[in-house]
Design an enzyme around this catalytic site. Structure first.
Site, PDB file in Angstrom:
ATOM      1  N   THR A  95       1.077  -1.355   0.012  1.00 35.72           N
ATOM      2  CA  THR A  95      -0.069  -0.068  -0.255  1.00 35.72           C
ATOM      3  C   THR A  95       1.127   1.138   0.623  1.00 35.72           C
ATOM      4  O   THR A  95       1.949   1.299   0.794  1.00 35.72           O
ATOM      5  CB  THR A  95      -0.623  -0.237   0.948  1.00 35.72           C
ATOM      6  OG1 THR A  95      -1.603  -0.575   1.572  1.00 35.72           O
ATOM      7  CG2 THR A  95      -1.423   1.077   1.138  1.00 35.72           C
ATOM      8  N   LYS A 170      -7.330   1.218  -2.434  1.00 39.12           N
ATOM      9  CA  LYS A 170      -7.510   0.666  -1.158  1.00 39.12           C
ATOM     10  C   LYS A 170      -6.855   1.724  -0.151  1.00 39.12           C
ATOM     11  O   LYS A 170      -7.323   1.458   0.931  1.00 39.12           O
ATOM     12  CB  LYS A 170      -5.601   0.102  -1.433  1.00 39.12           C
ATOM     13  CG  LYS A 170      -5.243  -0.414   0.097  1.00 39.12           C
ATOM     14  CD  LYS A 170      -5.926  -1.279  -0.164  1.00 39.12           C
ATOM     15  CE  LYS A 170      -4.649  -2.407   1.287  1.00 39.12           C
ATOM     16  NZ  LYS A 170      -5.559  -3.657   1.533  1.00 39.12           N
ATOM     17  N   LYS A 239      -0.060   3.632   9.154  1.00 41.42           N
ATOM     18  CA  LYS A 239       0.162   4.999   8.563  1.00 41.42           C
ATOM     19  C   LYS A 239      -0.600   4.795   6.591  1.00 41.42           C
ATOM     20  O   LYS A 239       0.349   6.129   6.323  1.00 41.42           O
ATOM     21  CB  LYS A 239       1.981   3.612   7.448  1.00 41.42           C
ATOM     22  CG  LYS A 239       2.965   3.628   6.513  1.00 41.42           C
ATOM     23  CD  LYS A 239       2.239   3.206   5.109  1.00 41.42           C
ATOM     24  CE  LYS A 239       1.807   2.162   4.688  1.00 41.42           C
ATOM     25  NZ  LYS A 239       0.953   1.270   3.318  1.00 41.42           N
TER      26      LYS A 239
END
Length: 290
Positions: A95, A170, A239
Site C-alpha cells: 500500500t 486501497k 501509515k
C-alpha cells in the site's frame, strides 16, 4: 500457466499469497529479510532465495508484499530491479500513495518491466486460501500475462484503471476501516465505562444491522482482548491514514475524521503496540480519561 513466480515479503499476507500459489501448482521462489518467516514455506515446496534479487532473477512474475514506500525503495530499486528481465511483470501489493505508484510504474517501464498495483481485500486466511478480492491497476496487457497468478490469489479480479487507481481505492477503503475500527473502540470504552460488559456489546453488534465482515473480524480481537497475531498492524493502519491525509492535501480536502482516527493509531504506536492489530485502539480508548 506462468511457471516461475517469486514472492518477496512474507508477512501475514505475503506468506499467505505464497501458499496460495504453491497450492495452485506454481514453482515459487521466496525471500524475506527475516529468514525464519520463509523457512516454513520451504517445507511446503517453495525455494528459499538468499536475497530479493536472487528470488526475482529469472521469474516471469514477481509478487511484492512490503510494508511501505521506503521498503519498496530499498528492496525493489536497491536489489531487485537490476535482476529483472524486460517483460517481467511486477505485481506490487504494497500500500503506497497514488503519486508514488505512478512514479514507480514510470521508473520500471524504463527497464522494460511492467508494474501492476493491487488493492488487496481480505485477511491472511483468505490469502492462503486464494480467496482474496483483487483490484488491479496498470497495463492491461501485463494484467493479461499475469492472469493465472492473479486468479490463483483471488476469487475476484477486477481491473480498475491506470497507475495510481488501485492505490487510491486501497487508501479510501482503509480510511473507512480505520474510522470504523476507532469507532468500535470508543463504543466498547463507552459501554464498559457505563457498566456494560463488552461481551454483550459485541454479541449484539454481530447479530445486528451494524454487523459487517470487517467489523466482525476486528470485534473478534476486542472480544478476546488479544491482538496478536495481527490481521492488520496498528503501525500499518497509521501509515495508510497518514498517506490518505497527505494525498488529501493535494486536493485541498480536510478529512477531519481521518485525521482524528490517525491520531488514535499514532497513540497506539507510541504506546508500544505498533505490531498489535489495529483493534487494540479499543484498549487505549478505555484508558483515556478527561
Amino acid at each position: 500457466m506462468t511457471e516461475r513466480v517469486a514472492v518477496i515479503g512474507l508477512g501475514a499476507m505475503g506468506g499467505g499469497m505464497a501458499r496460495a500459489l504453491l497450492g495452485a501448482g506454481y514453482a515459487v521462489t521466496v525471500f524475506n529479510r527475516t529468514r525464519e518467516r520463509a523457512e516454513p514455506l520451504a517445507a511446503e515446496g517453495a525455494v528459499l532465495a538468499p536475497s530479493a534479487g536472487d528470488a526475482a532473477a529469472g521469474a516471469d512474475v514477481v509478487v511484492l508484499s512490503l510494508a511501505d514506500e521506503p521498503a519498496v525503495d530499498e528492496v525493489l530499486f536497491g536489489d531487485v530491479v537490476g535482476r529483472l528481465r524486460p517483460g517481467t511483470v511486477l505485481v506490487d501489493t504494497t500500500t503506497v500513495s497514488p503519486s508514488y505508484a505512478r512514479t514507480t510504474a514510470t521508473r520500471l517501464a524504463a527497464s522494460g518491466v511492467r508494474r501492476l498495483e493491487l488493492c488487496v481485500l481480505g485477511n491472511p486466511e483468505m490469502a492462503a486460501a486464494g480467496k482474496l478480492r483483487l483490484f488491479v491497476a496498470g497495463d492491461a496487457t501485463a494484467a493479461g500475462r499475469a492472469a493465472g497468478v492473479l486468479s490463483a490469489l483471488g476469487q475476484e479480479v477486477r481491473h480498475v484503471g491506470g497507475p495510481g487507481s488501485a492505490s487510491t481505492l486501497k487508501l479510501a477503503l482503509n480510511l473507512l476501516l480505520g474510522v470504523q475500527t476507532a469507532g468500535l473502540g470508543e463504543a466498547v470504552a463507552f459501554a464498559e465505562a457505563a457498566g456494560l460488559d463488552r461481551e454483550v456489546l459485541v454479541d449484539v453488534l454481530l447479530d445486528s444491522g451494524w454487523r459487517s465482515p470487517v467489523l466482525a473480524f476486528r470485534a473478534g480481537f476486542v472480544r478476546r482482548r488479544e491482538y496478536r497475531p495481527a490481521g492488520f498492524r496498528s503501525a500499518l493502519m497509521h501509515k495508510d491514514l497518514a498517506l490518505a491525509l497527505e494525498q488529501a492535501e493535494a486536493h485541498r480536502l480536510a478529512l477531519p475524521l481521518c485525521r482524528e482516527a490517525a491520531g488514535r493509531y499514532a497513540a497506539a504506536v507510541a504506546a508500544g503496540r505498533a505490531d498489535e492489530d489495529a483493534a487494540v485502539v479499543a484498549e487505549l480508548a478505555g484508558e483515556e480519561k478527561r
